[in-house]
Design a protein around this motif. Structure first.
Motif, short mmCIF file in Angstrom:
data_model
loop_
_atom_site.label_atom_id
_atom_site.label_comp_id
_atom_site.label_asym_id
_atom_site.label_seq_id
_atom_site.Cartn_x
_atom_site.Cartn_y
_atom_site.Cartn_z
N PRO A 357 0.82 -1.22 0.00
CA PRO A 357 0.00 0.00 0.00
C PRO A 357 0.85 1.26 0.00
N GLY A 358 0.50 2.20 -0.87
CA GLY A 358 1.26 3.44 -0.98
C GLY A 358 1.25 4.26 0.28
N LEU A 359 0.16 4.20 1.06
CA LEU A 359 0.08 5.01 2.26
C LEU A 359 1.02 4.53 3.36
N SER A 360 1.66 3.38 3.17
CA SER A 360 2.64 2.94 4.16
C SER A 360 3.96 3.70 4.00
N ILE A 361 4.06 4.53 2.98
CA ILE A 361 5.23 5.40 2.82
C ILE A 361 5.12 6.55 3.82
N VAL A 362 6.21 6.82 4.50
CA VAL A 362 6.23 7.96 5.41
C VAL A 362 7.44 8.82 5.10
N ILE A 363 7.29 10.12 5.34
CA ILE A 363 8.38 11.06 5.14
C ILE A 363 8.77 11.61 6.51
N ASP A 364 10.06 11.62 6.82
CA ASP A 364 10.51 12.09 8.12
C ASP A 364 10.14 13.55 8.32
N GLU A 365 9.75 13.89 9.56
CA GLU A 365 9.20 15.21 9.81
C GLU A 365 10.18 16.34 9.48
N VAL A 366 11.47 16.12 9.65
CA VAL A 366 12.44 17.17 9.33
C VAL A 366 12.40 17.52 7.85
N THR A 367 12.06 16.54 7.01
CA THR A 367 12.03 16.76 5.56
C THR A 367 11.12 17.91 5.18
N TRP A 368 10.00 18.08 5.89
CA TRP A 368 9.05 19.12 5.52
C TRP A 368 9.58 20.52 5.75
#
Length: 442
Positions: A357-368
């Motif tokens: 599932p694509g929603l299992s991808i997460v981006i680390d909060e610092v990235t934003w």
């Protein structure tokens, strides 16, 4: 504030033995009492919502810089005008506005080192970050506790089978691990290669409730097809609660046929502005009921579609007032929505041919801090491209390495991963960007 890993593991292991009054903020129990009290008293509930909304708007105008500068209401108006009319004086709020000046949405009374910063790209790949404290987290848990209880759900007392992004594991790791009262089943491992290990873990754990993405609940149902509940460790199961993804009719039918248990589906957002629940009835479409004690849910016309707009009644730390969700569905006078749109299920195919599932991808909060938008693109099995739109182009070498290394650590055993910078990620026809774009047949 992050806990040491050893302390968190000990807490999760022993918390089921701790009295609830010691685990949760008093507001948690206030909400449970309000839900029971107003269940058959709509007029009393409406009066309570009016008073709560008025207090929230008044606090925002006095203590939150963004609203203090943007909205002009006199003290007399705040005291006397109907709260719903006051709400309409606030302009609709877009995600980009929040991310452009996050600190201006913080209530000046709540600057504390104990606050927690949480981020999400959700289903659109457009990041948002919010400040919260434990009180708000316990308030959030109260609504799920109330609505999911009929399915046997409890955050701390029930044995939960959890299948979601927080349960992910690398390809070489076992599919299951026990964390406190939860059996964590990796969303990347729900396939025939790991069937025996999954069944063994279920039989040892004997979960009482399943908490999963809809696609993964259906995948597990198909994986266990033909097995009796007592043979696969699901004889103690009381219900299934589904969240994070939209649930398709086929997935719901498959899950219900396999487990024969109550299925409750949730709609919610990281922004915590709207929440709704639907109970699955075989052969009928889902009817979502928005909880009026949680927040004010409105519709606005957006390019001819009924967009859902929300205002949390509880988030006084970083209030989002009339927040545009980019989800769509007409909400009637009773808070019921017959059809939710704007979210889609997207899948990726790993190097072994498994569907993830694509929603299992997460981006680390610092990235934003330095990435405004991202999208996962796939043109062939076993390889993905992370496309990012920098806040200030181009990314530095250190920033590129941070984003790419984090995704390789997470996905390297499933995909070859590359990172590209792009000028923009255009929205789809419905106005919402897609988190995953794949040319591979999943």
């Amino acid at each position: 504030m992050a806990w040491p890993d050893s302390f968190e593991k000990a807490y999760l292991r022993w918390r089921r033995f701790v009295p609830a009054r010691l685990l949760y903020h008093p507001r948690h129990f206030e909400i449970l009492a309000l839900e029971r009290r107003f269940a058959a008293r709509p007029q009393e509930r409406a009066a309570w919502v009016d008073a709560k909304l008025r207090a929230l708007l008044t606090g925002a105008l006095r203590h939150v810089p963004h609203y203090r500068d943007m909205v002009k209401l006199s003290e007399a108006e705040l005291a006397r005008a109907p709260a719903m009319e006051l709400l309409q004086r606030f302009p609709v709020l877009e995600k980009a506005e929040v991310m452009a000046a996050q600190n201006r949405f913080l209530d000046e009374r709540f600057k504390s080192p104990l606050m927690h910063y949480a981020t999400s790209g959700g289903s659109s790949g457009e990041g948002i970050g919010l400040w919260r404290n434990k009180r708000l987290a316990d308030i959030e848990r109260a609504f799920f506790t109330f609505h999911w209880a009929p399915a046997g759900f409890s955050f701390d007392k029930a044995r939960l089978l959890r299948i979601g992004a927080d349960a992910r594991a690398q390809a070489h790791e076992p599919p299951c691990r026990v964390v406190g009262n939860r059996l964590m089943l990796s969303p990347y491992h729900v396939n025939a290669r790991h069937r025996d290990a999954i069944v063994a873990a279920l039989r040892a754990f004997r979960p009482q409730c399943m908490h999963a993405y809809p696609s993964l609940a259906a995948a597990l149902a198909e994986l266990l097809q033909g097995m009796r509940p007592e043979d696969c460790g699901l004889d103690a199961l009381r219900g299934v609660v589904l969240a994070s993804e939209p649930a398709t009719a086929a997935q719901l039918a498959t899950t219900h046929a396999a487990f024969g248990m109550p299925i409750i589906v949730n709609y919610g957002l990281t922004e915590r502005t709207n929440i709704a629940f639907a109970r699955y009835e075989p052969g009928r479409p889902l009817r979502y009921s928005f909880d009026a004690l949680y927040g004010v849910s409105e519709n606005r016309d957006w390019q001819g579609q009924p967009e859902i707009v929300g205002t949390s009644l509880w988030n006084d730390v970083m209030p989002l007032i009339r927040y545009a969700t980019r989800d769509f569905g007409r909400i009637d006078a009773h808070g019921v929505c017959e059809r939710l749109e704007g979210r889609a299920q997207e899948f990726l195919v790993d190097r072994n041919g498994a569907k993830l599932p694509g929603l299992s991808i997460v981006i680390d909060e610092v990235t934003w801090d330095f990435v405004r938008l991202y999208q996962v693109q796939q043109e062939r099995p076993g390889a993905i491209r992370i496309a990012v739109v920098p806040r200030q182009a181009p990314l530095s070498d250190a920033q590129r390495a941070f984003v790419l290394d984090a995704q390789i650590k997470r996905w390297g055993s499933f995909f070859a991963v590359e990172l590209v910078e792009v000028d923009d990620i255009p929205p789809a026809a419905n106005g919402k960007r897609k988190l995953v774009v794949s040319q591979v047949q999943a």
